[in-house]
Design an enzyme around this catalytic site. Structure first.
Site, mmCIF file in Angstrom:
data_model
loop_
_atom_site.group_PDB
_atom_site.id
_atom_site.type_symbol
_atom_site.label_atom_id
_atom_site.label_comp_id
_atom_site.label_asym_id
_atom_site.label_seq_id
_atom_site.Cartn_x
_atom_site.Cartn_y
_atom_site.Cartn_z
ATOM 1 N N HIS A 1 0.347 -3.499 6.955
ATOM 2 C CA HIS A 1 0.964 -2.085 7.132
ATOM 3 C C HIS A 1 0.891 -1.880 8.712
ATOM 4 O O HIS A 1 -0.217 -2.135 9.315
ATOM 5 C CB HIS A 1 -0.018 -1.165 6.424
ATOM 6 C CG HIS A 1 0.042 -1.309 4.903
ATOM 7 N ND1 HIS A 1 -0.535 -2.141 4.289
ATOM 8 C CD2 HIS A 1 1.063 -0.797 3.892
ATOM 9 C CE1 HIS A 1 -0.286 -2.242 2.770
ATOM 10 N NE2 HIS A 1 0.626 -1.610 2.618
ATOM 11 N N ASP B 1 4.797 -2.948 6.000
ATOM 12 C CA ASP B 1 4.959 -1.754 5.430
ATOM 13 C C ASP B 1 4.728 -0.459 6.043
ATOM 14 O O ASP B 1 4.004 -0.165 6.943
ATOM 15 C CB ASP B 1 4.527 -1.761 3.776
ATOM 16 C CG ASP B 1 5.170 -2.843 3.014
ATOM 17 O OD1 ASP B 1 6.017 -3.780 3.735
ATOM 18 O OD2 ASP B 1 4.578 -3.048 1.755
#
Ligand code: ZN
Length: 420
Positions: free
Chosen positions: A372, A231
């Protein structure tokens, strides 16, 4: 006196001639006026093939034709059939206009034109016909526009999907289309441009990246597979992540934030062109559950547009920030919300060893791992873990690939994993 008379005669003659010209022009057939004052300008991009051209008026309308002549009779036949389709549509439209009251009547216009581009290994032709109805002053509207695409080899023969994109392409596409219920045998046309293949049926289309197709056959459905997801990018580390997956012949899904897409378009393009999947993580990373439907719509659409601008298509999957997707959010997103089954908490630990441990602890066939792509520690931890997972026989697949291999038809709901 004599001079005066002749002057009057001369002036009279000039006025009479003027009137004759005015009357003649005023009564000129409307289609001729349209053709003269507002001619269709043929496309210039057709230097690679011999062009045939024809322009005429027929049934109170205008016809403009330009088409390629290939070195192959079969291809020429297909091109001719397409032009005939345009011509019969024109005939029908012309008859419809003739049957209308004079005030409503417009000038039917048929344009057949094409562009041809020489690519490596083939020539791409986009042939189209466009049917419209116009006023003599050039204002008007299109009624229909249809395209046909041809991909020709050196001899001018039409190339199919396998000839263009490699053996087994059709087999791979059948697999990729399995969950959609669409069949290649019903295909009407296809378009190959900018690294994307658009499959065109009578009522719908599907688009796949060429790179995505190329590798589709490489996944073994009997071996374990895992969807690693990232992400909050794209960012400075995106290319490194893409290269790491390329090293293992695998791919990942990146849920990107629209504002970062605007700042790192090259990085996003790289991720996508290396065959990774791009999902949406909204435009500004807000908690969508706290927004109105209108607010959610803006977050979703702005991100769609930013992503489409770079990779040429809207993302099929979404991951709302923090995984927060209530029913309002789901309705607006109108696509699968992909949550996760393994949370590495990489944003909290910022520690490579911990990231590695969490990945390996949670790994399993069909799991979705959350990370991430903005932390160096995440990259370092992944690099260690991925080596270990590869040794264990894991295949690194995108979320859409995982869905496909688990026979899941994408629905508007929240998914956490695709276990066997
Ligand atoms: Zn996020």
């Amino acid at each position: 006196m004599k001079r005066l008379v002749s002057s009057i005669v001369a002036i009279g003659a000039v006025i009479a001639l003027g009137i004759i010209i005015a009357v003649a022009f005023g009564n000129a057939a409307p289609e001729k006026k349209l053709m003269k004052k507002h001619p269709y300008v043929f496309s210039q991009s057709k230097e690679v093939l011999k062009t045939r051209q024809d322009t005429y008026t027929k049934k109170d309308g205008c016809v403009y034709l330009a088409w390629p002549e290939t070195k192959n009779k079969t291809t020429d036949g297909l091109i001719d059939a397409f032009i005939q389709e345009g011509k019969s549509a024109y005939e029908k439209a012309a008859e419809a206009e003739a049957g209308k009251a004079k005030k409503q009547r417009r000038i039917p216009r048929l344009v057949v034109d094409y562009t041809a581009v020489k690519e490596e290994g083939y020539t791409a032709i986009e042939l189209f016909y466009e049917l419209g109805r116009y006023q003599p002053d050039g204002t008007g509207e299109a009624i229909t526009r249809k395209e046909a695409h041809f991909y020709l080899d050196e001899a001018g023969a039409e190339m199919g999907l396998n000839a263009l994109l490699g053996e087994e392409t059709e087999e791979k596409l059948e697999l990729m289309l399995r969950s959609s219920g669409k069949k290649l045998e019903d295909l009407k046309d296809f378009k190959l441009a900018d690294g994307q293949l658009e499959l065109i049926w009578a009522e719908s289309t599907e688009t796949f990246g060429v790179e995505e197709i190329r590798r589709a056959g490489l996944i073994d459905p009997n071996k374990p597979m895992i969807a690693l997801t990232f992400d909050d990018g794209p960012g400075k580390l995106s290319k490194k992540f893409a290269d790491l997956f390329a090293r293992y012949g695998g791919h990942a899904t990146f849920f990107v934030v629209g504002t970062n897409v605007l700042n790192f378009p090259e990085e996003l393009k790289y991720l996508y062109e290396m065959g990774n999947e791009i999902g949406s993580h909204t435009m500004r990373h807000k908690n969508l559950n706290k927004l109105s439907a209108e607010g959610v719509r803006k977050e979703v659409e702005d991100a769609d547009n930013a992503i489409q601008e770079v990779i040429g298509k809207k993302p099929d999957l979404m991951r709302a920030p923090y995984g927060n997707a209530n029913s309002t959010v789901m309705n607006v997103m109108a696509r699968p919300q992909i949550n996760w089954s393994v949370d590495t908490e990489d944003w909290r630990s910022r520690n490579a060893q911990s990231v590695k441990n969490e990945i390996l602890k949670g790994a399993g066939d069909g799991e979705i791992v959350l990370m991430h792509e903005i932390y160096q520690s995440t990259y370092d931890g992944l690099e260690m873990a991925i080596e270990e997972l590869a040794k264990q026989g894991y295949q690194f697949v995108t979320v859409s690939e995982l869905m496909r291999y688990r026979n899941v038809t994408p629905e508007v709901k929240i998914y956490h994993s695709f276990l066997k």
